[in-house]
Design an enzyme around this catalytic site. Structure first.
Site, PDB file in Angstrom:
ATOM      1  N   ARG A  70       9.691  -8.206  -4.307  1.00  0.00           N
ATOM      2  CA  ARG A  70      10.248  -7.754  -5.998  1.00  0.00           C
ATOM      3  C   ARG A  70       9.113  -8.258  -6.769  1.00  0.00           C
ATOM      4  O   ARG A  70       9.093  -9.127  -7.408  1.00  0.00           O
ATOM      5  CB  ARG A  70      11.410  -8.531  -6.149  1.00  0.00           C
ATOM      6  CG  ARG A  70      12.648  -8.263  -5.466  1.00  0.00           C
ATOM      7  CD  ARG A  70      13.806  -9.141  -5.546  1.00  0.00           C
ATOM      8  NE  ARG A  70      14.996  -8.450  -4.915  1.00  0.00           N
ATOM      9  CZ  ARG A  70      16.283  -9.350  -5.007  1.00  0.00           C
ATOM     10  NH1 ARG A  70      16.699 -10.135  -5.595  1.00  0.00           N
ATOM     11  NH2 ARG A  70      17.357  -8.727  -4.253  1.00  0.00           N
ATOM     12  N   ASP A  72       6.409  -8.461  -9.785  1.00  0.00           N
ATOM     13  CA  ASP A  72       6.719  -8.686 -11.278  1.00  0.00           C
ATOM     14  C   ASP A  72       6.262  -7.729 -11.985  1.00  0.00           C
ATOM     15  O   ASP A  72       5.496  -6.880 -11.520  1.00  0.00           O
ATOM     16  CB  ASP A  72       6.166  -9.915 -11.837  1.00  0.00           C
ATOM     17  CG  ASP A  72       7.113 -11.383 -11.250  1.00  0.00           C
ATOM     18  OD1 ASP A  72       8.221 -11.111 -10.875  1.00  0.00           O
ATOM     19  OD2 ASP A  72       6.572 -12.475 -11.071  1.00  0.00           O
ATOM     20  N   TYR A 131      -0.393 -10.905   0.513  1.00  0.00           N
ATOM     21  CA  TYR A 131      -0.667 -10.458  -0.879  1.00  0.00           C
ATOM     22  C   TYR A 131      -2.064 -10.610  -1.134  1.00  0.00           C
ATOM     23  O   TYR A 131      -2.584 -11.409  -0.289  1.00  0.00           O
ATOM     24  CB  TYR A 131       0.028 -11.430  -1.921  1.00  0.00           C
ATOM     25  CG  TYR A 131       1.293 -10.956  -2.352  1.00  0.00           C
ATOM     26  CD1 TYR A 131       1.714 -10.037  -3.481  1.00  0.00           C
ATOM     27  CD2 TYR A 131       2.531 -11.446  -1.574  1.00  0.00           C
ATOM     28  CE1 TYR A 131       3.110  -9.848  -3.904  1.00  0.00           C
ATOM     29  CE2 TYR A 131       3.777 -11.058  -2.012  1.00  0.00           C
ATOM     30  CZ  TYR A 131       4.105 -10.161  -3.077  1.00  0.00           C
ATOM     31  OH  TYR A 131       5.163  -9.771  -3.548  1.00  0.00           O
ATOM     32  N   ARG A 222       0.666 -16.322  -8.074  1.00  0.00           N
ATOM     33  CA  ARG A 222      -0.110 -16.391  -9.065  1.00  0.00           C
ATOM     34  C   ARG A 222      -0.385 -17.877  -9.415  1.00  0.00           C
ATOM     35  O   ARG A 222      -1.383 -18.492  -9.935  1.00  0.00           O
ATOM     36  CB  ARG A 222       0.547 -15.747 -10.221  1.00  0.00           C
ATOM     37  CG  ARG A 222       0.712 -14.123 -10.156  1.00  0.00           C
ATOM     38  CD  ARG A 222       1.664 -13.520 -11.018  1.00  0.00           C
ATOM     39  NE  ARG A 222       1.342 -13.948 -12.365  1.00  0.00           N
ATOM     40  CZ  ARG A 222       2.092 -13.806 -13.374  1.00  0.00           C
ATOM     41  NH1 ARG A 222       3.396 -13.199 -12.916  1.00  0.00           N
ATOM     42  NH2 ARG A 222       1.837 -14.114 -14.550  1.00  0.00           N
TER      43      ARG A 222
END
Length: 284
Positions: A70, A72, A131, A222
């Site tokens: 999911r 952002d 990621y 992040r």
């Protein structure tokens, strides 16, 4: 989109002769710049909402999507995975992908489409996600990387960045790096198992951070990148990362890297023979 009539082999054309729906897996890439995240959200453009609308138009029936990650607002993807049920068991997947890309491209692209087992779920069947985060580390910005890389003009110490990765490997409570879900009780765990985390120097000031884990919590990558960049700047020491992680205090990681440098690169599933983590681990 061209399909074959599933009743052609049955002269009666009875409904009983029609096989049931099939589950389809899509590998999807997208530029998240113009979208308010992956998850459908009424009133704003999202990747899942746009994709579901296009699939519904092409397939001529509503679809419900399950997504592996999911992402952002502003986050990109190269290997997002989506699963859905398609009513026509003889659907032409190549034609489906081309039609959806014609509607959604170039911001959203269906890179691959396959029929999978009925119990496959893009989210809950996944055993790891990977990621990538890109940092442009040179004095001048690059307009051609502006949408996909975080420009950090101050010199970064690559060795310090790499040393800061070591305390992240393994199963840990990542509360210091995650936004706790609204209304979540104490039973909600932020323990995640990080399988790999490392920095790469791609040359010409481009640095890339790769991280793979069984799952991620909100803003985890992040926040990790934000802390490590502070280490690379000399504002923190690599030796402090383990203590910050153990503290479980969100205030200990004030810098959150901007979303546009982040990309969901790949998702792993056991059937693909890829490396796996504990399938009983927490879900994103």
């Amino acid at each position: 989109m061209t399909t074959t009539d599933p009743t052609a082999a049955d002269p009666s054309g009875s409904a009983a002769a029609r096989p049931g729906p099939v589950r389809v897996r899509l590998t999807v890439a997208y530029d998240g710049s113009a979208f308010h995240g992956m998850a459908a959200n009424e009133g704003v453009a999202t990747v899942a909402g746009t994709l579901a609308e296009a699939l519904g138009r092409v397939l001529r029936h509503p679809v419900t999507l399950s997504v592996a990650g999911r992402t952002d607002k502003g986050v990109h993807a190269h290997g997002q995975v989506v699963s859905l049920d398609v009513a026509d068991p003889l659907v032409d997947l190549g034609a489906l992908a081309r039609a959806v890309n014609g509607i959604c491209g170039p911001e959203i692209s269906v890179r691959a489409a396959t029929i999978v087992a009925d119990d496959f779920d893009a989210r809950f069947s996944a055993t790891w996600r990977a990621y990538r985060y890109t940092v442009l580390n040179r004095p001048d910005p690059d307009p051609f990387l502006a949408r996909t890389a975080w420009w950090v003009p101050e010199p970064l110490d690559l060795n310090a960045l790499r040393l800061g990765c070591d305390p992240l490997i393994g199963s840990h409570d990542f509360s210091s790096f995650c936004r706790r879900p609204k209304g979540a009780g104490p039973e909600v765990t932020l323990v995640r198992r990080v399988l790999d985390a490392r920095w790469h120097d791609l040359g010409d000031g481009v640095l890339r951070f790769d991280i793979r884990a069984n799952a991620f919590c909100h803003q985890m990558v992040r926040s990790i990148v934000g802390l490590l960049v502070d280490v690379g700047r000399g504002r923190r020491r690599a030796g402090q990362v383990a203590g910050i992680r153990r503290a479980g205090d969100r205030a200990g990681v004030p810098t959150v890297a901007p979303p546009h440098g982040l990309c969901l690169w790949e998702v792993g599933y056991p059937a693909l023979g890829a490396p796996t983590s504990d399938p009983r681990g927490p879900r994103p």
